[in-house]
Design a protein around this motif. Structure first.
Motif, short mmCIF file in Angstrom:
data_model
loop_
_atom_site.label_atom_id
_atom_site.label_comp_id
_atom_site.label_asym_id
_atom_site.label_seq_id
_atom_site.Cartn_x
_atom_site.Cartn_y
_atom_site.Cartn_z
N ALA A 96 -29.71 15.15 -0.06
CA ALA A 96 -28.66 14.44 0.67
C ALA A 96 -27.42 14.27 -0.20
O ALA A 96 -26.29 14.47 0.27
CB ALA A 96 -29.18 13.10 1.16
N PHE A 115 -23.69 15.71 0.41
CA PHE A 115 -22.57 14.78 0.50
C PHE A 115 -21.46 15.22 -0.45
O PHE A 115 -20.29 15.23 -0.11
CB PHE A 115 -23.04 13.36 0.16
N LEU A 140 -26.89 14.78 7.62
CA LEU A 140 -27.30 14.35 6.27
C LEU A 140 -28.72 13.80 6.29
O LEU A 140 -29.55 14.14 5.44
CB LEU A 140 -26.34 13.28 5.73
#
Lengths: 139, 678
Positions: free
Chosen positions: B435, B439, B449
């Motif tokens: 994740a 990001f 996500l």
């Protein structure tokens, strides 16, 4: 707290979220599916049905189809035998939308106050689509 | 031929009614001759239906257009392969196909079931024969494939062009095999209830059958997506169409069963739930057939409206009442052996997984039936579409994905803090890192996500399981990594096959999330004109209309539009999309025109080109260009899932079949100590 109770709590959360998601989903994404006659009745009873997103199922009036030269806009009339509406659609229609006489369509879009149904999606189903045409010839 | 076929149908009906009557009367108890006559009738039913099927195939192959079914679904210029598949292309023929496959499975169940379960077999034969009798009745009284007409047309109508696709030759039979094989576990469940043998015996007897039907459904659904993608031309593979939903429902409940049954085997819990799931799964398969064949709910996949629907509705109601009444009468004897000890346990994880799967199934069923329900309750029809299904199922699906990572790691009965720490550290770290990396490179969509972070976690789980199992073998046996891995899987097929299935599901999830980023445009182009389209991966496609060519092929007149493709300025060659008008052997048009899309696929994205017609018969063409990210991974996910499923059910695997001298106590103990063993 006993394991059984904790589990029931978790299960309750799952069941509740399924129910809430379904209820909200229906409320926020559900649209009316009406025949032209039903739509006429709804709009005369409650003008908020104008410009509301909905689906209408009807037959295309034979001979009413007018295609724009670039093939990307199509105007036609739909009817259920009692009431008819002009429909205008900008986009590509599916192969099943032909000039044949018996096509049923489902149009999704909004009915304007000018009485024209502006479709954002057109689905067509030819009456004889998957079945034989020999039924009438049966002994 | 039609006479022979129809005669065989009557024979099959009488034989299956005989088997049903004798089996449910219970008179076979202590009468080996009667038991034998029941299974004999099952074999005989299969024989009769096999001959009937051959008779219909003979009619199709010899172009006997006096038979209505032959005239309706084939023509003289139809390629041979499609003459074979015409057997299941139409309502009537597919009923016969269904009946013959069901009778084959029923015969195999009689033949292959271990003698330990012999006391169940007459009841099993009774249930399968009753279902077979229903299908044969439907054919004889409502949809006879051998019906002749008063005249003989010079040529048949031919097969619907959308069904003239190699995928379509195998997609329906795969789904049918899945649907049909669900009858066998159902029959064993009913047999266990009737004979009050409610130990885990019936569950062992149906293990292979449940896996087989689950796998066929999974393959059938994936092939269905593929067919919709290449043939329907709207640019996607799943539209939450009622018929698609109908095939998904039994798959979901069967997936739930495959998990919950492990709890019954290990811990003696969930007996009622499991029986309910099997019965429910069977009912959903009949429900799906009803949806597909009745025309109650409009769908692109369905057969035309016919009264066959009433037969299925009646059958559904009868099955529902009988089986749940039976379950109710046996309710007290189905008490669980033990209670749940902790919510931090594999039992609890599996229970939550079951609730989610059934919840998803319920929401899909609800959305599919909502037009009918709302009309009944409120008087006006309200429909819900893809936005509803996505809204409800994306969050539920993500929770389920999370449990896919938790279930295999957490201990049975009660997980200790040490167990949690040892098992979850790496997978959770993998999820968080995934994740964070996404990001960092600019992904901001919360759902994407979450989905990809969870995918990282599940991938970490699966890799850790394989790695630890392999490491344990290397320590114990000094094997090389590859040998250790191969033997690990071969000796624990159910478990590691299951992990591969999880990997397949994981790939599906990632691939599905790609569709959130699809790009689409329409363009009207003269020859030589071009448009550009940017892909979500940052490539720029330049699409130049080359021209339109007209030609005739075997059974169609084709108008083909060609586009030359350049990706980031580098030429990628040509893609062609066709409009086809199918004709019979007298060059009369059959069916409305159909579109053949042009697809260029790579690991990142598909360029999907639909030719929508020319402008006033000139060479100016109307196109729809679509970029569908990650579609290749859907098919790959299906492949991994099918591979895992095959490993799981491959004969001879599993710890139970390791011969005594090969049992390795040290290895088993060390696996148990790492918490990796089940």
């Amino acid at each position: 707290m006993k394991a059984g109770h904790k589990f029931l709590l978790g299960a309750g959360v799952i069941v509740a979220s399924v129910v809430v998601l379904i209820a909200q989903g229906v409320k926020e994404t559900g649209v009316y599916f009406l025949t032209p006659t039903e739509l006429a009745a709804k709009t005369s009873a409650d003008p908020s049905f104008y410009d509301m997103g909905l689906k209408m199922g009807a037959k295309v009036v034979p001979g009413s189809i007018r295609r724009a030269p670039d093939n990307r806009q199509i105007d036609f009339e739909v009817s259920d035998g009692l009431r008819s509406y002009p429909v205008t659609y900008r986009g590509l229609v599916p192969d099943t939308f032909t000039d044949a006489n018996d096509i049923e369509v489902i149009v999704e879009g909004r009915l304007g106050r000018d009485g024209v149904f502006r479709a954002t999606e057109v689905l067509a189903k030819c009456g004889s689509r998957y079945e034989a045409v020999y039924d009438e010839a049966k002994a | 031929m039609t006479l022979l076929g129809e005669f065989c149908l009557w024979v099959a009906l009488l034989l299956s009614l005989w088997a049903t009557a004798v089996a449910f009367s219970g008179r076979w108890k202590g009468r080996p001759d009667l038991s034998a006559s029941v299974s004999g009738a099952v074999y005989g039913t299969f024989g009769a239906l096999a001959v009937a099927t051959l008779a219909l195939w003979k009619g199709l192959a010899s172009h006997d257009f006096n038979i209505e079914y032959v005239a309706a679904y084939t023509s003289r210029n139809l390629p041979t392969g499609y003459i074979v598949s015409a057997l299941w292309a139409g309502q009537k023929g597919s009923l016969l196909f269904w009946a013959v496959v069901l009778s084959l499975f029923a015969a195999l169940a009689q033949l292959l079931t271990s003698r330990r379960h012999a006391h169940l077999l007459p009841y099993v034969a009774g249930v399968t024969s009753a279902v077979t009798a229903f299908f044969v009745c439907t054919m004889l009284f409502a949809a006879n494939p051998f019906e002749r007409m008063a005249f003989t047309p010079a040529d048949g109508r031919g097969l619907n062009p959308q069904l003239q696709n190699p995928g379509m030759m195998i997609h329906p039979p795969m789904l049918y095999l899945g649907y049909i094989s669900l009858t066998i576990p159902f029959a064993f469940a009913i047999a266990a209830l009737l004979s009050r043998s409610l130990d885990t015996g019936w569950i062992h007897a149906i293990r292979k059958w449940t896996l087989v039907s689950w796998l066929f459904l999974a393959i059938g659904i994936t092939l269905g997506m593929w067919w919709a993608y290449v043939e329907l031309g709207w640019g996607g593979y799943w539209a939450w169409d009622p018929v698609e939903n109908a095939s998904l429902l039994p798959w979901l409940t069967m997936t739930a069963f495959l998990h919950s049954v492990m709890i019954q085997e290990k811990r003696g819990m969930l007996k009622r739930w499991n029986l309910g799931l099997i019965i429910g799964t069977f009912l959903l398969s009949i429900f799906g057939t009803f949806i597909t064949r009745s025309g109650v709910i409009a769908s692109v996949h369905s057969f035309t409206q016919s009264n066959v629907g009433y037969f299925f509705l009646g059958f559904l109601v009868v099955c529902c009442i009988l089986s749940f009444t039976l379950l109710y009468t046996r309710w007290p004897s189905l008490k669980a052996d033990v209670q749940l000890e902790s919510v931090l346990s594999r039992e609890a994880a599996f229970l939550f997984n079951n609730l989610l799967l059934v919840g998803i199934a319920f929401s899909v069923l609800w959305g599919t039936l909502f037009p009918i329900l709302s009309e009944l309750v409120r008087g006006s029809k309200i429909t819900v579409g893809p936005p509803f299904f996505n809204r409800v199922n994306v969050p539920l699906g993500l929770l389920l994905l999370g449990l896919t990572g938790i279930g295999p790691l957490i201990a049975w009965r009660k997980a200790s803090p040490a167990n949690l720490r040892r098992q979850f550290t790496w997978p959770v770290a993998a999820g968080i890192v995934t994740a964070l990396v996404l990001f960092a490179i600019g992904a901001r969509d919360l759902y994407a996500l979450t989905a990809l972070g969870l995918a990282g976690f599940v991938a970490g789980t699966i890799l850790q399981e394989f790695y630890r199992g392999m490491r344990a073998r290397r320590r114990m046996h000094g094997e090389s990594a590859a040998v250790a891995l191969a033997r690990l899987v071969a000796r624990n097929r159910r478990r590691y096959g299951g992990y591969l299935v999880h990997a397949g599901v994981l790939i599906y999830f990632v691939a599905f999330s790609g569709m959130a980023f699809r790009r689409e445009m329409e363009a009207t182009l003269k020859p030589g004109e071009s448009v550009t389209l940017a892909s979500p991966f940052g490539h720029t496609y330049t699409l130049t209309h080359v021209g339109i060519s007209q030609f005739e092929a075997l059974n169609r007149i084709v108008s083909a539009a060609t586009v030359s493709v350049a990706k980031d300025g580098r030429s990628q060659g040509l893609i062609t999309s066709e409009k086809r008008q199918h004709v019979d052997s007298f060059r009369r048009p059959t069916f409305e025109p159909s579109t053949e899309v042009g697809i260029r696929s790579n690991l990142q994205e598909d360029l999907y080109i639909t030719y929508a017609g020319s402008v006033g018969g000139t060479e100016e063409a109307v196109y729809r260009f679509t970029i569908n990210p990650l579609v290749w991974w859907v098919w790959f996910g299906g492949f991994v899932l099918a591979l895992g499923g095959l490993i799981t059910m491959w004969p001879g695997g599993g710890a139970a079949l390791v011969s005594p001298r090969r049992v390795e106590p040290g290895y088993q103990a060390s696996l148990a100590a790492t918490g990796a063993a089940e």
